[in-house]
Design a protein around this motif. Structure first.
Motif, PDB file in Angstrom:
ATOM      1  N   ARG A  88     -22.214  47.396  62.491  1.00 30.79           N
ATOM      2  CA  ARG A  88     -21.869  46.990  63.853  1.00 30.79           C
ATOM      3  C   ARG A  88     -20.729  47.820  64.426  1.00 30.79           C
ATOM      4  O   ARG A  88     -20.716  48.125  65.605  1.00 30.79           O
ATOM      5  CB  ARG A  88     -21.515  45.509  63.875  1.00 30.79           C
ATOM      6  CG  ARG A  88     -22.717  44.649  63.540  1.00 30.79           C
ATOM      7  CD  ARG A  88     -22.452  43.187  63.567  1.00 30.79           C
ATOM      8  NE  ARG A  88     -22.125  42.607  64.837  1.00 30.79           N
ATOM      9  CZ  ARG A  88     -22.997  42.199  65.749  1.00 30.79           C
ATOM     10  NH1 ARG A  88     -24.276  42.358  65.534  1.00 30.79           N
ATOM     11  NH2 ARG A  88     -22.596  41.635  66.853  1.00 30.79           N
ATOM     12  N   VAL A  89     -19.777  48.191  63.595  1.00 30.38           N
ATOM     13  CA  VAL A  89     -18.583  48.889  64.072  1.00 30.38           C
ATOM     14  C   VAL A  89     -18.856  50.366  64.338  1.00 30.38           C
ATOM     15  O   VAL A  89     -18.468  50.892  65.390  1.00 30.38           O
ATOM     16  CB  VAL A  89     -17.418  48.728  63.071  1.00 30.38           C
ATOM     17  CG1 VAL A  89     -16.260  49.629  63.428  1.00 30.38           C
ATOM     18  CG2 VAL A  89     -16.961  47.279  63.025  1.00 30.38           C
ATOM     19  N   VAL A  90     -19.500  51.049  63.417  1.00 32.74           N
ATOM     20  CA  VAL A  90     -19.681  52.491  63.543  1.00 32.74           C
ATOM     21  C   VAL A  90     -20.409  52.889  64.819  1.00 32.74           C
ATOM     22  O   VAL A  90     -19.935  53.769  65.557  1.00 32.74           O
ATOM     23  CB  VAL A  90     -20.366  53.076  62.284  1.00 32.74           C
ATOM     24  CG1 VAL A  90     -20.769  54.523  62.491  1.00 32.74           C
ATOM     25  CG2 VAL A  90     -19.446  52.946  61.081  1.00 32.74           C
ATOM     26  N   PRO A  91     -21.544  52.284  65.156  1.00 29.99           N
ATOM     27  CA  PRO A  91     -22.193  52.688  66.411  1.00 29.99           C
ATOM     28  C   PRO A  91     -21.325  52.444  67.651  1.00 29.99           C
ATOM     29  O   PRO A  91     -21.346  53.229  68.596  1.00 29.99           O
ATOM     30  CB  PRO A  91     -23.457  51.822  66.473  1.00 29.99           C
ATOM     31  CG  PRO A  91     -23.706  51.406  65.067  1.00 29.99           C
ATOM     32  CD  PRO A  91     -22.361  51.333  64.416  1.00 29.99           C
ATOM     33  N   GLU A  92     -20.551  51.388  67.609  1.00 21.07           N
ATOM     34  CA  GLU A  92     -19.686  51.082  68.750  1.00 21.07           C
ATOM     35  C   GLU A  92     -18.574  52.116  68.883  1.00 21.07           C
ATOM     36  O   GLU A  92     -18.245  52.555  69.984  1.00 21.07           O
ATOM     37  CB  GLU A  92     -19.113  49.672  68.609  1.00 21.07           C
ATOM     38  CG  GLU A  92     -18.416  49.180  69.832  1.00 21.07           C
ATOM     39  CD  GLU A  92     -19.308  49.097  71.065  1.00 21.07           C
ATOM     40  OE1 GLU A  92     -18.758  49.188  72.179  1.00 21.07           O
ATOM     41  OE2 GLU A  92     -20.539  48.965  70.941  1.00 21.07           O
ATOM     42  N   VAL A  93     -17.986  52.528  67.766  1.00 18.32           N
ATOM     43  CA  VAL A  93     -16.948  53.565  67.804  1.00 18.32           C
ATOM     44  C   VAL A  93     -17.544  54.858  68.321  1.00 18.32           C
ATOM     45  O   VAL A  93     -16.966  55.525  69.183  1.00 18.32           O
ATOM     46  CB  VAL A  93     -16.324  53.781  66.408  1.00 18.32           C
ATOM     47  CG1 VAL A  93     -15.426  55.016  66.400  1.00 18.32           C
ATOM     48  CG2 VAL A  93     -15.543  52.560  65.971  1.00 18.32           C
ATOM     49  N   SER A 149      -7.926  55.350  74.077  1.00 15.85           N
ATOM     50  CA  SER A 149      -7.377  55.950  72.862  1.00 15.85           C
ATOM     51  C   SER A 149      -8.023  55.279  71.652  1.00 15.85           C
ATOM     52  O   SER A 149      -8.605  54.191  71.760  1.00 15.85           O
ATOM     53  CB  SER A 149      -5.860  55.746  72.809  1.00 15.85           C
ATOM     54  OG  SER A 149      -5.560  54.384  72.580  1.00 15.85           O
ATOM     55  N   MET A 150      -7.907  55.916  70.502  1.00 13.39           N
ATOM     56  CA  MET A 150      -8.464  55.322  69.283  1.00 13.39           C
ATOM     57  C   MET A 150      -7.756  54.003  68.968  1.00 13.39           C
ATOM     58  O   MET A 150      -8.372  53.075  68.472  1.00 13.39           O
ATOM     59  CB  MET A 150      -8.356  56.291  68.108  1.00 13.39           C
ATOM     60  CG  MET A 150      -9.284  57.482  68.249  1.00 13.39           C
ATOM     61  SD  MET A 150     -10.979  56.999  68.654  1.00 13.39           S
ATOM     62  CE  MET A 150     -11.678  56.863  67.062  1.00 13.39           C
ATOM     63  N   LYS A 151      -6.498  53.922  69.310  1.00 11.57           N
ATOM     64  CA  LYS A 151      -5.756  52.677  69.096  1.00 11.57           C
ATOM     65  C   LYS A 151      -6.362  51.553  69.945  1.00 11.57           C
ATOM     66  O   LYS A 151      -6.553  50.445  69.469  1.00 11.57           O
ATOM     67  CB  LYS A 151      -4.285  52.879  69.447  1.00 11.57           C
ATOM     68  CG  LYS A 151      -3.426  51.686  69.161  1.00 11.57           C
ATOM     69  CD  LYS A 151      -1.955  51.998  69.428  1.00 11.57           C
ATOM     70  CE  LYS A 151      -1.080  50.844  69.043  1.00 11.57           C
ATOM     71  NZ  LYS A 151       0.343  51.158  69.197  1.00 11.57           N
ATOM     72  N   GLU A 152      -6.686  51.856  71.190  1.00 14.00           N
ATOM     73  CA  GLU A 152      -7.295  50.855  72.074  1.00 14.00           C
ATOM     74  C   GLU A 152      -8.687  50.449  71.564  1.00 14.00           C
ATOM     75  O   GLU A 152      -9.031  49.267  71.569  1.00 14.00           O
ATOM     76  CB  GLU A 152      -7.404  51.397  73.494  1.00 14.00           C
ATOM     77  CG  GLU A 152      -6.068  51.580  74.171  1.00 14.00           C
ATOM     78  CD  GLU A 152      -6.172  52.382  75.464  1.00 14.00           C
ATOM     79  OE1 GLU A 152      -5.386  52.072  76.379  1.00 14.00           O
ATOM     80  OE2 GLU A 152      -7.012  53.290  75.560  1.00 14.00           O
ATOM     81  N   ILE A 153      -9.468  51.426  71.129  1.00 12.36           N
ATOM     82  CA  ILE A 153     -10.802  51.129  70.598  1.00 12.36           C
ATOM     83  C   ILE A 153     -10.688  50.277  69.342  1.00 12.36           C
ATOM     84  O   ILE A 153     -11.414  49.303  69.165  1.00 12.36           O
ATOM     85  CB  ILE A 153     -11.580  52.430  70.321  1.00 12.36           C
ATOM     86  CG1 ILE A 153     -11.900  53.144  71.635  1.00 12.36           C
ATOM     87  CG2 ILE A 153     -12.854  52.145  69.535  1.00 12.36           C
ATOM     88  CD1 ILE A 153     -12.471  54.533  71.478  1.00 12.36           C
ATOM     89  N   ALA A 154      -9.753  50.621  68.478  1.00 12.26           N
ATOM     90  CA  ALA A 154      -9.543  49.847  67.249  1.00 12.26           C
ATOM     91  C   ALA A 154      -9.219  48.390  67.581  1.00 12.26           C
ATOM     92  O   ALA A 154      -9.790  47.466  66.993  1.00 12.26           O
ATOM     93  CB  ALA A 154      -8.417  50.460  66.424  1.00 12.26           C
ATOM     94  N   ARG A 155      -8.340  48.178  68.516  1.00 14.17           N
ATOM     95  CA  ARG A 155      -7.967  46.804  68.899  1.00 14.17           C
ATOM     96  C   ARG A 155      -9.153  46.051  69.500  1.00 14.17           C
ATOM     97  O   ARG A 155      -9.372  44.885  69.218  1.00 14.17           O
ATOM     98  CB  ARG A 155      -6.808  46.818  69.872  1.00 14.17           C
ATOM     99  CG  ARG A 155      -5.530  47.306  69.246  1.00 14.17           C
ATOM    100  CD  ARG A 155      -4.360  46.454  69.647  1.00 14.17           C
ATOM    101  NE  ARG A 155      -3.115  47.016  69.150  1.00 14.17           N
ATOM    102  CZ  ARG A 155      -2.575  46.701  67.987  1.00 14.17           C
ATOM    103  NH1 ARG A 155      -3.172  45.856  67.200  1.00 14.17           N
ATOM    104  NH2 ARG A 155      -1.439  47.230  67.598  1.00 14.17           N
ATOM    105  N   GLN A 156      -9.951  46.733  70.325  1.00 11.39           N
ATOM    106  CA  GLN A 156     -11.123  46.097  70.928  1.00 11.39           C
ATOM    107  C   GLN A 156     -12.133  45.663  69.866  1.00 11.39           C
ATOM    108  O   GLN A 156     -12.857  44.691  70.053  1.00 11.39           O
ATOM    109  CB  GLN A 156     -11.812  47.055  71.907  1.00 11.39           C
ATOM    110  CG  GLN A 156     -11.034  47.314  73.160  1.00 11.39           C
ATOM    111  CD  GLN A 156     -11.673  48.414  74.007  1.00 11.39           C
ATOM    112  OE1 GLN A 156     -12.735  48.913  73.700  1.00 11.39           O
ATOM    113  NE2 GLN A 156     -10.991  48.791  75.075  1.00 11.39           N
ATOM    114  N   LEU A 157     -12.169  46.394  68.766  1.00 12.41           N
ATOM    115  CA  LEU A 157     -13.128  46.087  67.698  1.00 12.41           C
ATOM    116  C   LEU A 157     -12.552  45.156  66.640  1.00 12.41           C
ATOM    117  O   LEU A 157     -13.178  44.904  65.622  1.00 12.41           O
ATOM    118  CB  LEU A 157     -13.614  47.389  67.051  1.00 12.41           C
ATOM    119  CG  LEU A 157     -14.432  48.275  67.994  1.00 12.41           C
ATOM    120  CD1 LEU A 157     -14.731  49.607  67.334  1.00 12.41           C
ATOM    121  CD2 LEU A 157     -15.720  47.577  68.404  1.00 12.41           C
TER     122      LEU A 157
END
Length: 54
Positions: free
Chosen positions: A17-22, A32-40
């Motif tokens: 679930r996480v990899v396709p979303e990233v 930013s990757m930080k924002e994406i990480a928090r969203q996930l």
């Protein structure tokens, strides 16, 4: 329990679930990757950066 029912460990299902979303968000969202990480749901950016995406 997850592995017993599905045949795969929980980490496999999370990765599915996480990899396709990233991959979808990273190049196009402008976040930013930080924002994406928090969203996930990753509270710790270090954990997110060590997460396997292969």
């Amino acid at each position: 329990m997850v592995k017993k029912v599905s045949g795969f460990p929980a980490s496999h299902h999370i990765r599915q679930r996480v990899v396709p979303e990233v991959r979808r968000q990273a190049p196009y969202s402008g976040a930013s990757m930080k924002e994406i990480a928090r969203q996930l749901g990753f509270d710790d950016l270090a954990h997110f950066s060590k997460f396997r995406y292969d």
